[in-house]
Design an enzyme around this catalytic site. Structure first.
Site, PDB file in Angstrom:
ATOM      1  N   LYS A 175       0.869  -1.190   0.000  1.00 20.44           N
ATOM      2  CA  LYS A 175       0.000   0.000   0.000  1.00 20.44           C
ATOM      3  C   LYS A 175       0.901   1.233   0.000  1.00 20.44           C
ATOM      4  O   LYS A 175       1.540   1.546   0.998  1.00 20.44           O
ATOM      5  CB  LYS A 175      -0.885   0.044   1.246  1.00 20.44           C
ATOM      6  CG  LYS A 175      -1.880   1.199   1.183  1.00 20.44           C
ATOM      7  CD  LYS A 175      -2.446   1.573   2.527  1.00 20.44           C
ATOM      8  CE  LYS A 175      -1.789   2.787   3.132  1.00 20.44           C
ATOM      9  NZ  LYS A 175      -1.824   4.034   2.343  1.00 20.44           N
ATOM     10  N   GLU A 250       9.749   1.153  11.080  1.00 17.41           N
ATOM     11  CA  GLU A 250      10.756   2.215  11.005  1.00 17.41           C
ATOM     12  C   GLU A 250       9.988   3.513  11.155  1.00 17.41           C
ATOM     13  O   GLU A 250       9.194   3.891  10.299  1.00 17.41           O
ATOM     14  CB  GLU A 250      11.510   2.130   9.689  1.00 17.41           C
ATOM     15  CG  GLU A 250      12.834   2.855   9.732  1.00 17.41           C
ATOM     16  CD  GLU A 250      12.714   4.247   9.157  1.00 17.41           C
ATOM     17  OE1 GLU A 250      12.746   5.198   9.981  1.00 17.41           O
ATOM     18  OE2 GLU A 250      12.568   4.398   7.950  1.00 17.41           O
ATOM     19  N   CYS A 284      12.732  11.123   7.703  1.00 16.02           N
ATOM     20  CA  CYS A 284      12.753  10.694   9.103  1.00 16.02           C
ATOM     21  C   CYS A 284      14.156  10.848   9.666  1.00 16.02           C
ATOM     22  O   CYS A 284      14.343  10.862  10.873  1.00 16.02           O
ATOM     23  CB  CYS A 284      12.203   9.294   9.273  1.00 16.02           C
ATOM     24  SG  CYS A 284      12.979   8.126   8.229  1.00 16.02           S
ATOM     25  N   GLU A 385       8.670  15.477  16.591  1.00 17.51           N
ATOM     26  CA  GLU A 385       8.990  15.441  15.159  1.00 17.51           C
ATOM     27  C   GLU A 385       8.091  16.428  14.418  1.00 17.51           C
ATOM     28  O   GLU A 385       6.874  16.399  14.575  1.00 17.51           O
ATOM     29  CB  GLU A 385       8.773  14.023  14.619  1.00 17.51           C
ATOM     30  CG  GLU A 385       9.195  13.876  13.179  1.00 17.51           C
ATOM     31  CD  GLU A 385       9.190  12.428  12.687  1.00 17.51           C
ATOM     32  OE1 GLU A 385       8.211  11.718  12.953  1.00 17.51           O
ATOM     33  OE2 GLU A 385      10.171  12.028  12.042  1.00 17.51           O
TER      34      GLU A 385
HETATM   35  C1  UN1 Z   1      13.386   8.309   5.398  1.00 17.89           C
HETATM   36  O1  UN1 Z   1      13.426   9.513   5.580  1.00 17.89           O
HETATM   37  O2  UN1 Z   1      12.376   7.639   5.735  1.00 17.89           O
HETATM   38  O3  UN1 Z   1      19.237   8.315   5.027  1.00 17.89           O
HETATM   39  C2  UN1 Z   1      14.444   7.548   4.724  1.00 17.89           C
HETATM   40  C3  UN1 Z   1      18.507   8.990   4.299  1.00 17.89           C
HETATM   41  C4  UN1 Z   1      17.814   8.316   3.126  1.00 17.89           C
HETATM   42  C5  UN1 Z   1      16.634   7.556   3.583  1.00 17.89           C
HETATM   43  C6  UN1 Z   1      15.658   8.351   4.393  1.00 17.89           C
HETATM   44  N1  UN1 Z   1      18.730   7.445   2.455  1.00 17.89           N
HETATM   45  O4  UN1 Z   1      18.321  10.169   4.504  1.00 17.89           O
END
Ligand code: UN1
Length: 497
Positions: A175, A250, A284, A385
């Site tokens: 999804k 994650e 993230c 966040e």
């Molecule tokens: C994300 O923001 O969910 O390390 C992943 C990084 C990228 C991946 C981010 N390669 O900033």
């Protein structure tokens, strides 16, 4: 007429059973309609899971190196269409073309890694405690995996999940995020054209509350891989826990970059700007806190503000643009509400702090690169966040305080320290509570062949990326072979008096 994107179930493009659709529009220019997508519900998920379940035995029976060959061929298709896919991604997600090319590249690299890993998927051979007996561990696929993806890495993150899961011999229902479904459509089209059989990979478009929930609750789904907020991640873990489904999470981050007095300030500046404003702060792994030691705090804050205020914000399809829009109006409102909170909490707004609305900016959800000074660790803007272009700068007196402040949030994804002192750098690696620590590099930019994920509220111990993803998507099988021709009793016949 807008392009219609239908669910991909059992190798066929099918509309949602309800017939409902929704629009996917460009956050930099809402007049730009990318396509109309199926708005699915539990009935569509049931169809997709049934297809994935039926396809599983035949897919599992194909040797891993042959499954991986299909992944390699799919990767070649991604390479051939990289620029085209990057443009679609910029249109649906907003990040600038350089970054969307990087996103497709991350999928390509993950595919090439799978193309190598297919010949490993190694087990372990161990000695038996009894003579003429051997023991080994092999790795088996698990069945149907449900995958729920975020909007910020619309091709890379689906690839982190699908490439290893399929190479291991699982089938999948994915999804995509409602805001960025076209990139998953493009990715899965490459898999199908490369020869992934009907039913092995299925795509169901729609909202988390309906499609996502249905995946979590479906009894024929063996595992769920989710990337998104900690709040939703908790819900995913709770529902999966009831039926003992494996789930890989994650989740959020509140990543910080520490800059000590002895750091190379120019280098730290470039790292902070890229970490905070790359992807409009919507990673993230984004740097949302800059923890500066007292001796460099004033100078570094000034340097960051000077540059942040000059960043060119606009439509990411224009190659001269450095920062795109927020992904949606709702996201921009969240960002703005945090800016208001920061001001009320007594932080000093050093630059930005408002939406960009005039001229071409009026067509999308743009926000100024924003920097707060005088932030204290207790403030909400230093703890929660935000997922937008907002950097909180915090002053600390020494290394120990920097570590305490960095560790003082519920999250633990990425972290960074800039220093020339090798001893302090090594201590930071040991002390920072995070799944990833960078030395003299920003908090973003993890490489696909290494474990990716975090501690504390960022996850539940799994690491997608690299070889550890192959552990998530497979189940160990322990095998004992007794060639003694006699009954040998473990723990009884091997007692040494
Ligand atoms: C994300 O923001 O969910 O390390 C992943 C990084 C990228 C991946 C981010 N390669 O900033």
């Amino acid at each position: 007429m807008a392009t219609e994107y239908r669910n991909f179930i059992n190798g066929k493009l099918v509309p949602a059973r309800s017939g409902k659709t929704y629009e996917n529009r460009n956050p930099a220019d809402t007049a730009d309609l990318i396509g109309v997508f199926s708005a699915s519900d539990a009935a569509d998920v049931a169809d997709a899971v049934a297809a994935a379940k039926a396809a599983y035995p035949a897919w599992k029976a194909i040797p891993a190196p042959a499954r991986g060959e299909i992944m390699r061929k799919a990767t070649e298709k991604l390479i051939a269409r990289k620029d085209e896919f990057a443009k679609v991604m910029t249109r649906e997600m907003g990040k600038v073309l350089k970054e969307t090319r990087g996103d497709v590249q991350e999928a390509i690299d993950t595919g090439l890694y799978a193309a190598g890993e297919r010949r490993r998927i190694w087990g372990t051979v161990a000695p038996s405690e009894l003579p003429n007996k051997m023991a080994y561990v092999t790795r088996q696929p698990m069945g149907v995996w449900g995958m729920i993806c975020p909007w910020n890495f619309p091709m890379a993150i689906p690839s982190w999940k699908l490439f290893p899961a399929l190479t291991c011999g699982n089938t999948a229902v994915i999804k995509p995020a409602t805001l960025t479904p076209a990139s998953t459509a493009n990715f899965v089209q490459c898999l199908a054209e490369a020869g992934v059989p009907a039913g092995v990979v299925n795509v169901v478009y729609g909202a988390g509350g309906t499609v996502g929930e249905a995946l979590l609750n479906h009894p024929d789904v063996a595992g769920v891989s989710f990337t998104g907020s900690s709040e939703v991640g908790r819900r995913v873990a709770e529902v999966c826990g009831r039926s003992l489904k494996r789930c890989s999470l994650e989740l959020g981050g509140k990543n910080a970059q520490i800059v000590l007095d002895d750091a190379d300030l120019e280098l730290a500046l470039e790292g902070a700007l890229w970490g905070a404003f790359g992807t409009t702060g919507q990673r993230c792994t984004a740097t949302s806190r800059l923890i500066a030691q007292a001796g460099v705090y004033d100078q570094l804050l000034k340097m960051v503000v000077d540059r942040a205020a000059k960043l060119r914000v606009g439509n990411g399809l224009d190659e001269s643009i450095e920062m795109g829009p927020c992904v949606s109006d709702a996201q921009r409102q969240t960002v703005h509400s945090y800016v208001e909170i920061g001001k009320q909490e007594g932080a000093r707004l050093a630059c930005g702090g408002g939406p960009l609305k005039g001229g071409a900016h009026g067509k999308g959800f743009f926000y100024q690169p924003t920097v707060f000074g005088n932030v204290t660790p207790q403030m909400r803007i230093a703890r929660e966040e935000i997922f937008g272009p907002v950097l909180s700068v915090i002053k600390v007196k020494d290394f120990d305080e920097a570590v305490r402040v960095l560790n003082g949030t519920p999250y633990g994804l990425s972290s960074s320290i800039y220093t020339r002192n090798v001893n302090l750098a090594m201590k930071a690696v040991e002390l920072l509570e995070a799944g990833i620590t960078y030395v003299n590099a920003p908090t973003i930019g993890a490489e696909c062949h290494l474990p990716f994920g975090g501690v504390k509220d960022t996850g539940n111990g799994h690491r997608e990326g690299g070889w550890t993803a192959y552990d998530i998507f497979s189940e160990p099988k322990t095998v004992y072979i007794d060639y003694s021709g006699a009954l040998q009793k473990a723990q009884i016949d091997n007692v040494q008096d």
